[in-house]
Design an enzyme around this catalytic site. Structure first.
Site, PDB file in Angstrom:
ATOM      1  N   SER A 144      -8.263  -9.500   3.978  1.00  0.00           N
ATOM      2  CA  SER A 144      -7.043  -8.692   4.035  1.00  0.00           C
ATOM      3  C   SER A 144      -6.176  -8.867   2.792  1.00  0.00           C
ATOM      4  CB  SER A 144      -6.276  -9.041   5.315  1.00  0.00           C
ATOM      5  OG  SER A 144      -5.236  -8.125   5.551  1.00  0.00           O
ATOM      6  N   ASP A 170      -9.361  -4.953 -10.783  1.00  0.00           N
ATOM      7  CA  ASP A 170      -9.298  -3.591 -11.314  1.00  0.00           C
ATOM      8  C   ASP A 170      -8.489  -3.521 -12.607  1.00  0.00           C
ATOM      9  OD1 ASP A 170     -10.829  -2.772  -9.237  1.00  0.00           O
ATOM     10  OD2 ASP A 170      -9.362  -1.420  -8.332  1.00  0.00           O
ATOM     11  N   LYS A 192     -11.883  -6.902   5.201  1.00  0.00           N
ATOM     12  CA  LYS A 192     -10.897  -6.264   6.088  1.00  0.00           C
ATOM     13  C   LYS A 192      -9.968  -5.403   5.238  1.00  0.00           C
ATOM     14  CE  LYS A 192      -7.181  -7.100   9.400  1.00  0.00           C
ATOM     15  NZ  LYS A 192      -6.162  -6.361   8.612  1.00  0.00           N
TER      16      LYS A 192
END
Length: 467
Positions: free
Chosen positions: A298, A309, A323
């Protein structure tokens, strides 16, 4: 009959509410009318309701039956949607502040059993040896197969010093086994820091609480003031089960100067949100290695995905839990609420990690580091008769000297945290490369000798305070 009266009430309510769109099941409906209230299904519900109310072996009140119906609806949606009664609602609010009573374990559901996402650092569950991936099949003498997730959580909670017996199924272990745990007051210290090898900052985030982001940024700034020559940062998110989304955004913000951190998409109008970093990098652009594993879930995956990224950090370890959903806590009374999955989150590059996880840039499995010793001394150039002398001076290193170094280089290898050591070595290599590019001097990378230092401490063995 109750069935007839309920059916009539539902029909009237449906007619009155339809013009307001209350019973439109989805924002998009077609000409077939599938988006309208399914009256035949409601009639079936009232039949079942009436049979249970009148024929069940024990009398159950209407309010309790309706509460069961709400629980059933939510439990069938996904593993993370749930009904929160008064006690569960209070526990959720306590958990986000970092203090609660119990065994200290983050759990989910899998095939009707309770699955361990991760034990929390320094808690009775972690000290008892509970591991990520364990399946709990019984709590004390009660099987969990028929329990909801919240019911299991409530059984795990209890007064300090009380005993709980978990029956565990573990991959690689042939038979289930029992683990006895004494409950305690769980005080989770979310952010811990330590200096490694004099000039590398180690940050351990156990779970994301309300203040975790601000604590992380503050500690980075304070450490830079104390140690201006910091060469890199290790951010350890292994076995971090997640927590407050906004806290994960603030952690990323501490290491980014600007840019998108994460965005969410759902069916509700207010569920499409972009979270961006504010101006200023608290770490002054220091190289970062983020450690993750299958227990990182999560909010941990939001941090790892965003830094990956933006190419702001190297992600190392093993693939994370996967998740990628957002739960909204919606109060339905003063003391009760529902936890409903309302959106999916996406990394800045548009990736959804739901049921896939974050794949590390550098895959490093957990392993034991052992020293491989030769059967006897291995000859070197210095052992050869008539070898040329080193004209630059210095002591020659023969086979005996090397054998001595080899045998004392690793202390207690069974406790070595190889993932953390690999992260530290990578940061050292990046520092050397940067210095070479700049034409300056750099401290040699120590690879021939593995020293016993902070890298020897597994994340689950960290003391209560490292400050």
């Amino acid at each position: 009959m109750l069935y007839a009266s309920l059916n009539r009430l539902l029909l009237i309510a449906g007619v009155l509410a339809l013009p307001l769109g209350v019973f439109a099941a989805a924002p998009k409906s077609d000409e077939s009318g599938e988006g309208l209230l399914p009256l035949e299904d409601l009639r079936m519900f009232t039949r079942v309701y009436d049979h249970i109310r009148s024929g069940y072996v024990e009398e159950i009140s209407d309010s309790k039956l309706l509460e069961y119906a709400i629980k059933g609806m939510l439990s069938e949606l996904d593993p993370h949607s749930a009904y929160l009664d008064k006690k569960a609602f209070e526990d959720l609010q306590v958990n986000t502040t970092g203090e609660f009573g119990g065994v200290g374990i983050e759990i989910g559901q899998e095939n009707g059993f309770i699955k361990v996402i991760s034990p929390i650092d320094g808690t009775p569950a972690q000290k008892a040896g509970i591991e990520t991936g364990d399946l709990i099949i019984r709590l004390d003498d009660k099987p969990v197969k028929s329990m909801s997730l919240n019911e299991a959580i409530q059984m795990m909670r209890g007064p300090k010093g009380s005993e709980l017996i978990l029956t565990i199924m573990r991959s690689g272990v042939e038979k289930p086994f029992d683990v006895v745990i004494l409950r305690d007051t769980i005080k989770v210290q979310s952010v811990r820091t330590r200096i490694m090898d004099d000039d590398f900052l180690y940050i351990r985030i156990a779970q994301f609480q309300i203040d975790s982001g601000r604590d992380t940024a503050r500690r980075v700034r304070e450490q830079l003031e104390k140690t201006p020559n910091l060469k890199g940062i290790i951010l350890d998110l292994r076995n971090n089960p997640g927590g407050v989304l906004q806290a994960s955004v603030e952690v990323v913000d501490a290491f980014l100067d600007t840019g998108l951190v994460v965005y969410t998409e759902g069916r509700l109008e207010n569920s499409d949100i972009n979270y961006t970093a504010s101006s200023g990098d608290a770490s002054n652009g220091l190289p970062i290695v983020v450690l993750i594993n299958e227990g990182s879930a999560s909010a941990s995956e939001i941090v790892a995905g965003a830094l990956q990224d933006h190419k702001r950090a190297v992600i190392m370890g093993t693939r994370s839990f996967g998740k990628g959903s957002v739960q909204t806590v919606i109060p339905i009374s003063e003391s009760r609420a529902i936890k409903l999955t309302t959106a999916l989150y996406y990394t800045p590059g548009g990736r959804s990690i739901q049921a896939q996880g974050i794949e590390p840039d550098v895959i490093v499995e957990r392993a034991e580091v052992t020293a491989l010793k030769a059967a006897g001394p291995v000859p070197t150039e210095a052992d050869l008769a008539g070898h040329l002398q080193n004209k630059k001076g210095g002591e020659e290193v023969g086979s005996k000297s090397r054998e001595q170094t080899r045998t004392v280089s690793i202390a207690d290898p069974s406790r070595k945290d190889n993932q953390l050591q690999e992260a530290l070595n990578l940061l050292k290599g990046l520092h050397i490369f940067r210095k070479q590019q700049e034409g300056g001097d750099a401290k040699p990378l120590q690879t021939a000798e593995v020293k016993r230092d902070a890298g020897d401490i597994l994340p689950e063995e960290l003391p209560e305070s490292l400050d």
